[in-house]
Structure formats: structure tokens, C-alpha cells
Write a protein that holds these residues in place. Structure first.
Motif, mmCIF file in Angstrom:
data_model
loop_
_atom_site.group_PDB
_atom_site.id
_atom_site.type_symbol
_atom_site.label_atom_id
_atom_site.label_comp_id
_atom_site.label_asym_id
_atom_site.label_seq_id
_atom_site.Cartn_x
_atom_site.Cartn_y
_atom_site.Cartn_z
ATOM 1 N N GLY A 164 0.817 -1.216 0.000
ATOM 2 C CA GLY A 164 0.000 0.000 0.000
ATOM 3 C C GLY A 164 0.844 1.256 0.000
ATOM 4 O O GLY A 164 0.570 2.214 -0.735
ATOM 5 N N GLY A 165 1.881 1.267 0.848
ATOM 6 C CA GLY A 165 2.769 2.430 0.889
ATOM 7 C C GLY A 165 3.483 2.657 -0.426
ATOM 8 O O GLY A 165 3.659 3.803 -0.871
ATOM 9 N N THR A 166 3.887 1.560 -1.079
ATOM 10 C CA THR A 166 4.567 1.669 -2.374
ATOM 11 C C THR A 166 3.629 2.240 -3.439
ATOM 12 O O THR A 166 4.010 3.131 -4.209
ATOM 13 C CB THR A 166 5.076 0.289 -2.826
ATOM 14 O OG1 THR A 166 5.962 -0.239 -1.833
ATOM 15 C CG2 THR A 166 5.800 0.395 -4.152
ATOM 16 N N ILE A 167 2.396 1.741 -3.468
ATOM 17 C CA ILE A 167 1.424 2.233 -4.452
ATOM 18 C C ILE A 167 1.123 3.711 -4.211
ATOM 19 O O ILE A 167 1.092 4.519 -5.152
ATOM 20 C CB ILE A 167 0.124 1.397 -4.396
ATOM 21 C CG1 ILE A 167 0.385 -0.022 -4.913
ATOM 22 C CG2 ILE A 167 -0.985 2.065 -5.210
ATOM 23 C CD1 ILE A 167 -0.800 -0.951 -4.778
ATOM 24 N N LEU A 168 0.919 4.075 -2.944
ATOM 25 C CA LEU A 168 0.575 5.463 -2.629
ATOM 26 C C LEU A 168 1.731 6.423 -2.902
ATOM 27 O O LEU A 168 1.507 7.603 -3.172
ATOM 28 C CB LEU A 168 0.156 5.572 -1.164
ATOM 29 C CG LEU A 168 -1.191 4.934 -0.806
ATOM 30 C CD1 LEU A 168 -1.421 4.976 0.695
ATOM 31 C CD2 LEU A 168 -2.334 5.641 -1.525
ATOM 32 N N SER A 169 2.956 5.915 -2.832
ATOM 33 C CA SER A 169 4.111 6.787 -3.079
ATOM 34 C C SER A 169 4.380 6.993 -4.569
ATOM 35 O O SER A 169 5.084 7.929 -4.955
ATOM 36 C CB SER A 169 5.361 6.201 -2.421
ATOM 37 O OG SER A 169 5.702 4.947 -3.012
#
Length: 464
Positions: A164-169
Motif C-alpha cells: 500500500g505504501g509503495t502504491i501510494l508513493s
């Protein structure tokens, strides 16, 4: 490969078809776990993107949880009348289409409506997922497949925050919903191809009064738990009102179920003490987990001063512990008493929680990780053998109901745990509230141990 090897007298599907049905169920499980974990961390970005307040944006999560909780029992009952394949395919299709709607939402209202539809679709699948696994696999492999399912949940829980953090970044929050679409399409195709309907569908009237009362009861409980998590006199008053509604409608539900010819939830399923005690043990254990999952982020960020990213990483040992323990526990439960294995797991879980509650004022990250790892190992040893105990002590024709009860115990255990933390945050200063909450988790686990130990009377080590 033993999961897909046929032996004489095996119930369920042939080996290859088992694998395809398992893939359909586990794909949906992965989608549900990812959706819950990743969407929560995206709420600030969603609020900014849709020009909404953080308080209103919380309903992106709450709407999903509320609609899922209100319909769990209904779909479990419908599965015996409509069939596992029909209900599961409907839930998957609705979840996937609602994911498209979420990704295309241009306002908060539209997003919340789509999330409510997602919750209904999720309830249709989660309420009968374990029952499908039981209908597909022979009894000799039930513990092993439930352990593998727990392994998948643990792995997904560990990966979800990082993904999730990777996608949001790199991308927008809409992609968190869009990734469900190809997975959902694959799962629907597999479901329609190999997932069986119940052997003998029941052509009988539907208990509409029971359905309404169950929805009101479960929905009011969720709303009460949510209100308890927000300190303030008005919120506590709201919580008491919803709790009162839940108690009144719940008592009425039981009264109706005892009197209708074809109840929504046959209460005779609880006539098996082994089933009932396994359900209560599950409820108490998920209360502990719910408390811990709410209290630890406050401990890591507000008391120890870790960043949100580091706090997420400090959670990783917990699902890793489940990954290490759950498959072995499930396999052992097929050979030995699942009650003994799950009780041992609860004892390990209680020790891990007590160690977390006794963390020193300036705890090191490695120390926190070791204690969390012990909790995960204990919970992994407990969960799949206990789930096997629940499902194996309900008849195959009642497996849909048993699966629904399992989902309800998990959902409301976690919600009650969150409510306990909310009450402590209202009464005490934050640091004291966190530590008291963690000790409440220990107490809830000790209660679960007592319930589990009560099942050992007359038990033999070797499974019959």
C-alpha cells in the motif's frame, strides 16, 4: 502436493479441482485482507483528494465494516438455500464491480456507497469461505488447508502495508481499488468452473424477521464499538444507545429463532458443546487481537516516538509468527487433538501479550519485534486448529452456518477489542490507557485459555 492427492473414500472434489477451488477462495481472501489494510493508510490522501474532513473520510472504512457485519449471518443462511457457488460468485462479482466504482469515485459520498457495496460482497464470500474449503477437501486434510489459509492471511497482512505504501508513493489511491479488478475476474471464473453448490439445497421459506433482527443487532454492535473508540460524552451516549438497541434486538432475534419453523441461524448448531466452546474461544482471542492491534500503534508512535513507517514495520513480526506456525499447527491438528494444539497456542499468545504489556519505558525495536513474534507464533498455533474444531463439529449441511458464525466471532471480537481501547482512552491518560488495554488483552486471552481447557475433558490425544 498431499493436498491434491486422492485417496479412497475421500469426500469433496478430485485433487486438481481442489486446487482451482482453493485458488478462488484464497484470491478473494487476499483481496479482502489487502483492501482492509491498505485503505486505512490511504485515508489522509483520500481526504485531501476529495476535499473531505478526516472525520467524514473514516466512513470509507466504517461503511465497509458496517455493511459486512450486518449481512454475514444473512449470506450464511442463504448459502443452504441458493448454494455456495452462487453466493460466492455473487459476492466476488459485487466486490469486483464495487472496486471499479471506488476507483472511479469523484466524491466522498460516492466512494462510501461503493464501499458499502464492497462490504456486502465481502460478507457474501467471507461468510462461507471456510465452508467451501470444507466441502472441497476431505476431512483428513481440513486442518492442513485451514492452516494454509491462515498462512495466506498472515502473509497478506505482512505485505499489505508495504504494498500500500509503495502504491501510494508512486500512484494515486484509486489504484488500491483497481488492483482488485483482474484478481476478481480470475476468481469469478474459477468459482463458476469448480466451486460446488451444496449437495442438497433446501427449498424452504426465508426467515425475513430473523434477517432484519440479525442485521440490526450486528450493525448496532459495530456502531456502538465505533462510538466507544472516540472519547467524549456525546460519543459515549451514542455508544450506550446503540448497545441498548443491539441487546434488545439480539434478545428478540433469539426469541424469534426459537419459534420459527426455518430459522435464519439454527440454534441447534450450538447444541454441540465442542462447537460452542470453540466459537467462544475464538471470540475471546479476537478480542485480545483487536485490543492489541489498536493499542500498539499508539504505543509505538505516541509513547516511543517511532514514525508511522517504522510502526508498520514493527508489526511485521506478528504475521511472520503466524506464517511460521499456522501451517504446522493445521497439519498437526489433522493427526492429533486440535484442542490441545490450540490451547498450547493460546498459552504462548498470552505470554507474548504479557511481555508486550511489560515493555520498558525505552524499549528497543528488536525487543518489541521478539515479543510481537511470540504473539504471532502463539496465535498461529491457535487459529487453524480451533477453526478446524468449529467446522468439524458442525454437520456438512450446517457448514455454511458454522462458517458464518466463525466470521461473526472474528469480526465482533476485533470490534469489541477496539471498543475496550476506546473506553480506556476516555478514562485514563494515553500512556496508562495503552498499558491497561494490553493487560485487558492478556485477561481476555486467559479467559480464552479457560474456555479451551474446558474442552479437554474426556479428550484423547489421538484424533478419532
Amino acid at each position: 502436493m498431499a493436498l491434491f492427492t486422492d485417496q479412497p473414500g475421500d469426500e469433496g472434489l478430485p485433487g486438481r479441482e481442489r486446487g482451482l477451488a482453493m485458488a478462488a477462495v484464497m484470491t478473494m481472501t487476499t483481496m479482502a485482507v489487502f483492501d482492509g489494510s491498505m485503505i486505512n493508510i490511504a485515508l489522509p490522501q483520500i481526504a485531501r483528494s476529495l476535499d473531505a474532513s478526516l472525520g467524514a473520510t473514516v466512513w470509507v472504512s466504517n461503511g465497509y465494516l458496517l455493511s459486512a457485519a450486518m449481512t454475514l449471518a444473512i449470506f450464511a443462511a442463504l448459502s443452504s438455500r441458493i448454494g455456495f457457488r452462487t453466493i460466492f460468485a455473487f459476492g466476488l462479482s459485487l466486490f469486483t464491480l464495487a472496486s471499479v466504482g471506488c476507483a472511479l469515485s469523484s466524491s466522498l459520498d460516492m466512494l462510501v456507497i461503493m464501499r458499502v457495496l464492497q462490504g456486502i460482497g465481502g460478507a457474501a464470500t467471507l461468510s462461507i469461505g471456510p465452508a467451501i474449503l470444507r466441502s472441497v477437501f476431505p476431512n483428513r486434510l481440513l486442518g492442513r488447508i485451514l492452516g494454509l489459509n491462515a498462512l495466506l492471511i498472515g502473509t497478506s497482512t505482512a505485505i499489505a502495508p508495504i504494498l500500500g505504501g509503495t502504491i501510494l508513493s508512486t500512484l494515486s489511491w484509486q489504484w488500491l481499488f483497481a488492483i482488485n479488478v483482474p484478481l476478481g475476474i480470475i476468481a469469478v471464473i474459477l468459482t463458476l468452473r469448480v466451486v460446488p453448490n451444496n449437495p442438497a439445497l433446501k427449498r424452504e421459506p426465508f426467515d425475513y424477521a430473523g434477517a432484519l433482527l440479525s442485521a440490526v443487532t450486528l450493525g448496532a454492535l459495530i456502531m456502538a464499538a465505533d462510538a466507544f473508540t472516540h472519547p467524549g460524552n456525546d460519543d459515549l451516549t451514542t455508544a450506550v444507545i446503540f448497545a441498548s438497541i443491539a441487546i434488545l434486538s439480539g434478545l428478540t432475534f433469539v426469541w424469534v429463532q426459537r419459534r420459527v419453523t426455518k430459522p435464519l441461524l439454527p440454534l441447534n448448531i450450538f447444541s454441540s458443546s465442542r462447537f460452542s466452546l470453540a466459537a467462544l474461544t475464538s471470540l475471546a482471542s479476537f478480542v485480545s487481537q483487536g485490543i492489541t492491534f489498536i493499542a500498539l500503534p499508539f504505543l509505538f508512535q505516541s509513547v516511543y516516538g517511532y514514525s508511522a513507517l517504522v510502526s508498520a514495520l514493527l508489526f511485521t513480526p506478528w504475521p511472520i509468527g503466524i506464517i511460521l506456525a499456522a501451517p504446522h499447527a493445521g497439519r498437526l491438528a489433522d493427526r492429533y487433538s486440535g484442542v490441545i494444539i490450540s490451547t498450547v497456542g493460546l498459552c504462548i499468545f498470552a505470554v507474548g501479550l504479557a511481555l508486550l504489556a511489560m515493555l520498558p519505558e525505552h524499549a528497543q525495536a528488536w525487543d518489541i519485534c521478539l515479543r510481537s513474534l511470540l504473539c504471532g507464533i502463539g496465535f498461529g498455533c491457535f487459529q487453524s486448529p480451533n477453526n478446524r474444531e468449529m467446522l468439524s463439529n458442525a454437520s456438512r449441511e450446517n457448514s455454511g452456518y458454522a462458517s458464518g458464525v466463525l466470521a461473526i466471532m472474528r469480526t465482533f471480537g476485533q470490534c469489541l477489542g477496539a471498543a475496550f481501547v476506546g473506553v480506556m482512552m476516555t478514562i485514563y491518560a494515553q500512556s496508562s490507557a495503552i498499558h491497561i488495554s494490553l493487560w485487558l488483552a492478556v485477561i481476555a486471552t486467559v479467559l480464552a485459555i479457560a474456555l479451551s481447557v474446558s474442552r479437554l475433558r474426556g479428550y484423547k490425544l489421538a484424533a478419532g
